[in-house]
Design a protein around this motif. Structure first.
Motif, PDB file in Angstrom:
ATOM      1  N   ASP A   1       0.835  -1.204   0.000  1.00  0.00           N
ATOM      2  CA  ASP A   1       0.000   0.000   0.000  1.00  0.00           C
ATOM      3  C   ASP A   1       0.871   1.256   0.000  1.00  0.00           C
ATOM      4  OD1 ASP A   1      -2.275  -1.578   0.053  1.00  0.00           O
ATOM      5  OD2 ASP A   1      -2.388  -1.566   2.239  1.00  0.00           O
ATOM      6  N   ALA A   2       1.955   1.206   0.779  1.00  0.00           N
ATOM      7  CA  ALA A   2       2.866   2.357   0.834  1.00  0.00           C
ATOM      8  C   ALA A   2       3.529   2.566  -0.528  1.00  0.00           C
ATOM      9  CB  ALA A   2       3.931   2.140   1.910  1.00  0.00           C
ATOM     10  N   TRP A   3       3.899   1.463  -1.188  1.00  0.00           N
ATOM     11  CA  TRP A   3       4.528   1.593  -2.499  1.00  0.00           C
ATOM     12  C   TRP A   3       3.535   2.132  -3.534  1.00  0.00           C
ATOM     13  CZ3 TRP A   3       8.741   2.688  -4.676  1.00  0.00           C
ATOM     14  CH2 TRP A   3       8.949   2.453  -6.040  1.00  0.00           C
ATOM     15  N   ALA A   4       2.265   1.704  -3.430  1.00  0.00           N
ATOM     16  CA  ALA A   4       1.238   2.240  -4.334  1.00  0.00           C
ATOM     17  C   ALA A   4       1.065   3.741  -4.107  1.00  0.00           C
ATOM     18  CB  ALA A   4      -0.086   1.506  -4.123  1.00  0.00           C
ATOM     19  N   VAL A   5       1.130   4.162  -2.845  1.00  0.00           N
ATOM     20  CA  VAL A   5       1.026   5.598  -2.541  1.00  0.00           C
ATOM     21  C   VAL A   5       2.187   6.352  -3.177  1.00  0.00           C
ATOM     22  CG1 VAL A   5       1.291   7.296  -0.672  1.00  0.00           C
ATOM     23  CG2 VAL A   5      -0.364   5.438  -0.436  1.00  0.00           C
ATOM     24  N   LEU A   6       3.412   5.839  -3.002  1.00  0.00           N
ATOM     25  CA  LEU A   6       4.595   6.555  -3.486  1.00  0.00           C
ATOM     26  C   LEU A   6       4.725   6.516  -5.003  1.00  0.00           C
ATOM     27  CD1 LEU A   6       7.336   5.443  -0.927  1.00  0.00           C
ATOM     28  CD2 LEU A   6       6.166   7.647  -1.057  1.00  0.00           C
ATOM     29  N   HIS A   7       4.580   5.326  -5.568  1.00  0.00           N
ATOM     30  CA  HIS A   7       4.909   5.147  -6.980  1.00  0.00           C
ATOM     31  C   HIS A   7       3.750   5.555  -7.878  1.00  0.00           C
ATOM     32  CE1 HIS A   7       6.972   3.540 -10.431  1.00  0.00           C
ATOM     33  NE2 HIS A   7       5.955   2.760 -10.725  1.00  0.00           N
ATOM     34  N   LEU A   8       2.526   5.297  -7.415  1.00  0.00           N
ATOM     35  CA  LEU A   8       1.367   5.497  -8.278  1.00  0.00           C
ATOM     36  C   LEU A   8       0.578   6.735  -7.873  1.00  0.00           C
ATOM     37  CD1 LEU A   8       0.660   3.480 -10.527  1.00  0.00           C
ATOM     38  CD2 LEU A   8      -1.207   2.691  -9.091  1.00  0.00           C
ATOM     39  N   GLN A   9       0.053   6.705  -6.633  1.00  0.00           N
ATOM     40  CA  GLN A   9      -0.850   7.776  -6.208  1.00  0.00           C
ATOM     41  C   GLN A   9      -0.156   9.138  -6.152  1.00  0.00           C
ATOM     42  OE1 GLN A   9      -4.032   7.399  -6.051  1.00  0.00           O
ATOM     43  NE2 GLN A   9      -3.788   5.250  -6.563  1.00  0.00           N
ATOM     44  N   ALA A  10       1.027   9.171  -5.521  1.00  0.00           N
ATOM     45  CA  ALA A  10       1.683  10.470  -5.329  1.00  0.00           C
ATOM     46  C   ALA A  10       2.099  11.079  -6.656  1.00  0.00           C
ATOM     47  CB  ALA A  10       2.894  10.315  -4.410  1.00  0.00           C
ATOM     48  N   ARG A  11       2.362  10.234  -7.661  1.00  0.00           N
ATOM     49  CA  ARG A  11       2.805  10.749  -8.947  1.00  0.00           C
ATOM     50  C   ARG A  11       1.656  11.057  -9.898  1.00  0.00           C
ATOM     51  NH1 ARG A  11       7.856   7.490 -11.172  1.00  0.00           N
ATOM     52  NH2 ARG A  11       6.190   6.141 -11.896  1.00  0.00           N
TER      53      ARG A  11
ATOM     54  N   GLU B   1      12.132   0.715  -9.940  1.00  0.00           N
ATOM     55  CA  GLU B   1      10.761   1.199  -9.709  1.00  0.00           C
ATOM     56  C   GLU B   1       9.763   0.399 -10.542  1.00  0.00           C
ATOM     57  OE1 GLU B   1      11.525   5.991  -8.999  1.00  0.00           O
ATOM     58  OE2 GLU B   1      11.227   5.206 -11.012  1.00  0.00           O
ATOM     59  N   SER B   2      10.115   0.241 -11.810  1.00  0.00           N
ATOM     60  CA  SER B   2       9.231  -0.458 -12.731  1.00  0.00           C
ATOM     61  C   SER B   2       9.041  -1.914 -12.302  1.00  0.00           C
ATOM     62  CB  SER B   2       9.837  -0.368 -14.128  1.00  0.00           C
ATOM     63  OG  SER B   2       9.089  -1.070 -15.065  1.00  0.00           O
ATOM     64  N   LEU B   3      10.155  -2.523 -11.878  1.00  0.00           N
ATOM     65  CA  LEU B   3      10.121  -3.930 -11.483  1.00  0.00           C
ATOM     66  C   LEU B   3       9.338  -4.130 -10.183  1.00  0.00           C
ATOM     67  CD1 LEU B   3      11.260  -6.406 -12.861  1.00  0.00           C
ATOM     68  CD2 LEU B   3      13.268  -6.252 -11.397  1.00  0.00           C
ATOM     69  N   ALA B   4       9.441  -3.178  -9.259  1.00  0.00           N
ATOM     70  CA  ALA B   4       8.709  -3.280  -7.985  1.00  0.00           C
ATOM     71  C   ALA B   4       7.206  -3.224  -8.242  1.00  0.00           C
ATOM     72  CB  ALA B   4       9.139  -2.170  -7.029  1.00  0.00           C
ATOM     73  N   ALA B   5       6.787  -2.323  -9.137  1.00  0.00           N
ATOM     74  CA  ALA B   5       5.363  -2.218  -9.461  1.00  0.00           C
ATOM     75  C   ALA B   5       4.880  -3.524 -10.087  1.00  0.00           C
ATOM     76  CB  ALA B   5       5.122  -1.048 -10.409  1.00  0.00           C
ATOM     77  N   TRP B   6       5.699  -4.075 -10.985  1.00  0.00           N
ATOM     78  CA  TRP B   6       5.352  -5.329 -11.648  1.00  0.00           C
ATOM     79  C   TRP B   6       5.321  -6.490 -10.651  1.00  0.00           C
ATOM     80  CZ3 TRP B   6       8.661  -9.634 -12.243  1.00  0.00           C
ATOM     81  CH2 TRP B   6       8.165 -10.657 -13.080  1.00  0.00           C
ATOM     82  N   ALA B   7       6.318  -6.563  -9.775  1.00  0.00           N
ATOM     83  CA  ALA B   7       6.398  -7.659  -8.799  1.00  0.00           C
ATOM     84  C   ALA B   7       5.182  -7.636  -7.876  1.00  0.00           C
ATOM     85  CB  ALA B   7       7.691  -7.567  -7.983  1.00  0.00           C
ATOM     86  N   ASN B   8       4.783  -6.447  -7.428  1.00  0.00           N
ATOM     87  CA  ASN B   8       3.629  -6.358  -6.524  1.00  0.00           C
ATOM     88  C   ASN B   8       2.320  -6.696  -7.239  1.00  0.00           C
ATOM     89  OD1 ASN B   8       5.232  -5.726  -4.377  1.00  0.00           O
ATOM     90  ND2 ASN B   8       4.455  -3.651  -4.070  1.00  0.00           N
ATOM     91  N   ALA B   9       2.301  -6.507  -8.563  1.00  0.00           N
ATOM     92  CA  ALA B   9       1.072  -6.788  -9.320  1.00  0.00           C
ATOM     93  C   ALA B   9       1.039  -8.220  -9.842  1.00  0.00           C
ATOM     94  CB  ALA B   9       0.938  -5.804 -10.481  1.00  0.00           C
ATOM     95  N   THR B  10       2.146  -8.960  -9.700  1.00  0.00           N
ATOM     96  CA  THR B  10       2.228 -10.317 -10.246  1.00  0.00           C
ATOM     97  C   THR B  10       2.298 -11.330  -9.108  1.00  0.00           C
ATOM     98  OG1 THR B  10       3.514  -9.370 -12.073  1.00  0.00           O
ATOM     99  CG2 THR B  10       3.487 -11.768 -11.887  1.00  0.00           C
ATOM    100  N   PRO B  11       1.231 -12.135  -8.942  1.00  0.00           N
ATOM    101  CA  PRO B  11       1.209 -13.071  -7.811  1.00  0.00           C
ATOM    102  C   PRO B  11       2.385 -14.043  -7.871  1.00  0.00           C
ATOM    103  CG  PRO B  11      -0.944 -12.972  -8.898  1.00  0.00           C
ATOM    104  CD  PRO B  11       0.025 -12.244  -9.777  1.00  0.00           C
ATOM    105  N   GLY B  12       2.993 -14.285  -6.721  1.00  0.00           N
ATOM    106  CA  GLY B  12       4.025 -15.310  -6.634  1.00  0.00           C
ATOM    107  C   GLY B  12       5.450 -14.828  -6.873  1.00  0.00           C
ATOM    108  N   VAL B  13       5.646 -13.559  -7.247  1.00  0.00           N
ATOM    109  CA  VAL B  13       7.004 -13.058  -7.424  1.00  0.00           C
ATOM    110  C   VAL B  13       7.526 -12.593  -6.062  1.00  0.00           C
ATOM    111  CG1 VAL B  13       8.473 -11.331  -8.529  1.00  0.00           C
ATOM    112  CG2 VAL B  13       6.585 -12.325  -9.808  1.00  0.00           C
ATOM    113  N   THR B  14       8.584 -13.231  -5.582  1.00  0.00           N
ATOM    114  CA  THR B  14       9.115 -12.858  -4.274  1.00  0.00           C
ATOM    115  C   THR B  14      10.089 -11.690  -4.419  1.00  0.00           C
ATOM    116  OG1 THR B  14      11.032 -14.307  -4.424  1.00  0.00           O
ATOM    117  CG2 THR B  14       9.013 -15.266  -3.536  1.00  0.00           C
ATOM    118  N   ALA B  15      10.381 -11.059  -3.275  1.00  0.00           N
ATOM    119  CA  ALA B  15      11.340  -9.944  -3.252  1.00  0.00           C
ATOM    120  C   ALA B  15      12.712 -10.425  -3.721  1.00  0.00           C
ATOM    121  CB  ALA B  15      11.429  -9.363  -1.850  1.00  0.00           C
TER     122      ALA B  15
END
Lengths: 229, 229
Positions: B106-116, B171-185
């Motif tokens: 949720d914090a990453w969505a705020v920073l990467h998506l919502q805030a921008r 940044e791009s990869l973090a957004a993709w990883a969070n949107a793709t089930p099963g991709v670990t950090a």
């Protein structure tokens, strides 16, 4: 009455002139600060005509995003010859991308900055273009893997991640290149190849990616192909 | 009156609870759709108290961005040991980055998506954090170049470009990883190292970047250091 001085232009031509002016004003002033008066003046038409043709500031901005997104995707596709080695395809695609974003900085500001920072429906328009570019890069990486006979080693998910990383890196670099005086499109493309193809590891070991010499024919392409094998 | 059931909490504690709730709602619903009623309810306080403490929806959102930007930068810095080899520092930094963004989607969505995507003043808040991360990565690349005795070969502008590319890719990869089930950090960090350190060229030649084995001590670090030389 005598001959009318103002030439009648086809609607399609006038509309493109309005969009040209709008992209420039939106890109330079930002979506919020851009005024329809200024756009009409720059396009050399009356404000009511802009509203008649494009309906509203929001619709005008959406039309700008659509036109510029299409132009960018077409420029990248047109820059890549399908019959050369994978690293050369990537080099050509990146060259076309950075040349286009450098040549049309206002359009890039609209797509990368303005369209993403003013919410919906604009963000979705850009997201659709981005997906198309990610799909294009994914195909390119898959072709590179096939060329190197690595395709069974590279899971689909890894390729998808690499494509996302590459597109994110190129977007970030284009914004930086346009904001940094003196960085040419060719330099930006070379930095991207150093980063994405050679990698920091090879770069630190003194093995940067070398741009193919500017000569036609299959000789250079075969050489580049050999590197990949 | 008898004992009051509702405990009195220090203002600072209550404020953090409000921010916790706000980050969750802003991240999941988006800035526009998020309601102050819902945030107050989730935080277990009255809506007037939220306004008393955080003033407005805009100020509450700004406070969320500031807190989460600070937390992200601190997480990355804390994840990197300064006394290991450059590629290991990058691996650790990326590991910390993707672990943090995966743990706090949720914090990453705020920073990467919502805030921008909601214009100023939010975009500037995120831009400041991004500059800090770019500066950190720039130092890391310079350290790697010094380690490999390549610093005279790498012009300052090239390093700046590489840092921008790396941050954009992550940044791009973090957004993709969070949107793709099963991709670990860890997978996301490994993909980034394959991309940024090994490079697509080495990857296609069957030489991916290998994560250092999970053991303490200088042995593995020395090995990693040797690779870079």
């Amino acid at each position: 009455m005598g001959a009318v001085k103002t030439k009648r232009m086809p609607r399609a031509v006038r509309e493109q002139q309005m969009l040209d002016a709008a992209v420039q004003i939106f890109g330079q002033r930002g979506y919020m600060a851009a005024s329809m008066d200024e756009i009409a003046e720059l396009a050399g038409v009356s404000k009511p005509l802009v509203y008649l043709y494009l309906n509203s500031k929001e619709d005008l901005f959406t039309a700008c995003i659509r036109r510029e997104a299409k132009a960018l995707v077409e420029a990248v596709r047109a820059g890549v010859r399908p019959d050369v080695s994978a690293d050369r395809q990537l080099w050509e695609g990146l060259g076309a991308f950075f040349a286009h974003t450098a040549r049309t900085p206002d359009a890039w500001a609209v797509l990368h900055l303005q369209a993403r920072t003013h919410g919906e429906p604009f963000a979705s328009e850009v997201a659709a273009m981005r997906e198309e570019i990610v799909a294009f890069v994914t195909q390119l990486i898959l072709a590179a893997a096939r060329e190197a006979h690595r395709d069974p080693d590279l899971p689909e998910r890894e390729v998808a991640g690499l494509a996302e990383a590459l597109v994110g890196a190129a977007e970030s670099l284009a914004a930086w290149a346009n904001a940094t005086p003196g960085v040419t499109a060719r330099q930006a493309a070379a930095t991207m190849m150093n980063f994405a193809w050679a990698g920091l590891g090879d770069l630190m070991a003194g093995r940067p990616w070398s741009p193919p010499e500017e000569r036609a024919g299959t000789q250079a392409e075969e050489r580049a192909g050999t590197q990949v094998e």
